[in-house]
Design a protein around this motif. Structure first.
Motif, PDB file in Angstrom:
ATOM      1  N   SER A  53      -6.556 -71.585  38.173  1.00 44.37           N
ATOM      2  CA  SER A  53      -6.193 -71.610  36.683  1.00 44.37           C
ATOM      3  C   SER A  53      -7.068 -70.622  35.856  1.00 44.37           C
ATOM      4  N   ASN A  54      -8.320 -70.833  36.438  1.00 45.62           N
ATOM      5  CA  ASN A  54      -9.573 -70.111  35.661  1.00 45.62           C
ATOM      6  C   ASN A  54      -9.751 -68.822  36.373  1.00 45.62           C
ATOM      7  N   ASN A  55      -8.875 -68.562  37.065  1.00 45.04           N
ATOM      8  CA  ASN A  55      -8.849 -67.060  37.792  1.00 45.04           C
ATOM      9  C   ASN A  55     -10.128 -66.835  38.943  1.00 45.04           C
ATOM     10  N   TYR A  56     -10.570 -68.363  39.212  1.00 47.13           N
ATOM     11  CA  TYR A  56     -11.479 -68.184  40.573  1.00 47.13           C
ATOM     12  C   TYR A  56     -10.739 -68.052  41.490  1.00 47.13           C
ATOM     13  N   LYS A  57     -11.309 -66.955  42.664  1.00 50.75           N
ATOM     14  CA  LYS A  57     -10.669 -66.322  43.620  1.00 50.75           C
ATOM     15  C   LYS A  57     -11.267 -66.827  45.110  1.00 50.75           C
ATOM     16  N   ALA A  58     -10.638 -67.109  45.948  1.00 45.60           N
ATOM     17  CA  ALA A  58     -11.213 -67.150  47.588  1.00 45.60           C
ATOM     18  C   ALA A  58     -10.468 -66.839  48.350  1.00 45.60           C
ATOM     19  N   ASP A  59     -11.144 -66.094  49.473  1.00 42.85           N
ATOM     20  CA  ASP A  59     -10.433 -65.341  50.661  1.00 42.85           C
ATOM     21  C   ASP A  59     -10.941 -65.867  51.849  1.00 42.85           C
ATOM     22  N   ALA A  60     -10.001 -65.808  52.915  1.00 46.94           N
ATOM     23  CA  ALA A  60     -10.274 -66.029  54.116  1.00 46.94           C
ATOM     24  C   ALA A  60     -11.175 -65.199  54.801  1.00 46.94           C
ATOM     25  N   ASP A  61     -12.145 -65.590  55.539  1.00 38.52           N
ATOM     26  CA  ASP A  61     -12.955 -64.589  56.135  1.00 38.52           C
ATOM     27  C   ASP A  61     -12.301 -63.425  56.541  1.00 38.52           C
ATOM     28  N   ALA A  62     -11.239 -63.760  57.373  1.00 43.42           N
ATOM     29  CA  ALA A  62     -10.461 -62.605  58.146  1.00 43.42           C
ATOM     30  C   ALA A  62      -9.951 -61.602  57.204  1.00 43.42           C
ATOM     31  N   VAL A  63      -9.830 -61.676  56.071  1.00 47.09           N
ATOM     32  CA  VAL A  63      -9.358 -60.694  55.245  1.00 47.09           C
ATOM     33  C   VAL A  63     -10.257 -60.287  53.849  1.00 47.09           C
ATOM     34  N   LYS A  64     -11.403 -60.644  53.953  1.00 50.45           N
ATOM     35  CA  LYS A  64     -12.424 -60.530  52.921  1.00 50.45           C
ATOM     36  C   LYS A  64     -12.668 -58.947  52.954  1.00 50.45           C
ATOM     37  N   GLY A  65     -12.454 -58.320  51.740  1.00 54.31           N
ATOM     38  CA  GLY A  65     -12.765 -56.972  51.565  1.00 54.31           C
ATOM     39  C   GLY A  65     -11.385 -56.149  51.857  1.00 54.31           C
ATOM     40  N   GLN A  66     -10.297 -56.844  52.363  1.00 50.12           N
ATOM     41  CA  GLN A  66      -9.166 -56.106  52.790  1.00 50.12           C
ATOM     42  C   GLN A  66      -7.986 -56.452  51.961  1.00 50.12           C
ATOM     43  N   PHE A  67      -7.952 -57.869  51.530  1.00 53.31           N
ATOM     44  CA  PHE A  67      -6.793 -58.156  50.824  1.00 53.31           C
ATOM     45  C   PHE A  67      -7.533 -58.610  49.433  1.00 53.31           C
ATOM     46  N   THR A  68      -6.482 -58.660  48.403  1.00 54.23           N
ATOM     47  CA  THR A  68      -7.040 -58.999  47.009  1.00 54.23           C
ATOM     48  C   THR A  68      -5.831 -59.789  46.456  1.00 54.23           C
ATOM     49  N   ILE A  69      -6.259 -60.920  45.966  1.00 56.92           N
ATOM     50  CA  ILE A  69      -5.276 -61.687  45.075  1.00 56.92           C
ATOM     51  C   ILE A  69      -5.260 -61.562  43.564  1.00 56.92           C
ATOM     52  N   SER A  70      -4.142 -61.619  42.996  1.00 59.82           N
ATOM     53  CA  SER A  70      -4.083 -61.471  41.370  1.00 59.82           C
ATOM     54  C   SER A  70      -2.927 -62.072  40.868  1.00 59.82           C
TER      55      SER A  70
END
Length: 123
Positions: A53-70
């Motif tokens: 809810s604070n717009n903090y994001k975390a990605d799996a290592d497998a998709v870093k730099g490839q996928f973006t959540i918003s």
């Protein structure tokens, strides 16, 4: 009641892009932690990305730099932009919601799930 409806899955060739959407209703979207997960045949469901809810994001290592959540709190929609898709990204993709501020990339953390949208990437 909480409803999550995913869309945007498709069959694409390697190197292509897709944007998944998850339309949420029935709860205070902006106050929940949201996530994308995926499950390939024969595999366990795995975390892809989360946004709280604070717009903090975390990605799996497998998709870093490839996928973006918003997310768009005004429209109650969660997105997953997927670029440079690879055959190993082929899976059913699920949107999930968890009440509360914090969450981690673990399926067991999440209370509510959509039905999923299929992404197939061919080489």
């Amino acid at each position: 009641q909480v409803q999550l409806v995913e869309s945007g899955g498709d069959s694409v060739q390697a190197g292509g892009s897709l944007r998944l959407s998850c339309a949420a209703s029935g709860y205070s979207f902006s106050h929940y932690c949201m996530g994308w997960f995926r499950q390939a045949p024969g595999n366990e469901r795995e975390g892809v990305a989360i946004i709280n809810s604070n717009n903090y994001k975390a990605d799996a290592d497998a998709v870093k730099g490839q996928f973006t959540i918003s997310k768009d709190n005004a429209k109650n929609i969660l997105y997953l932009q997927m670029n440079n898709l690879k055959p190993e990204d082929t899976a059913m993709y699920y949107c999930a919601a968890k009440s509360g501020l914090y969450c981690v990339l673990r399926p067991s953390e999440f209370n509510y799930w959509g039905q999923g949208t299929q992404v197939t990437v061919s080489s």
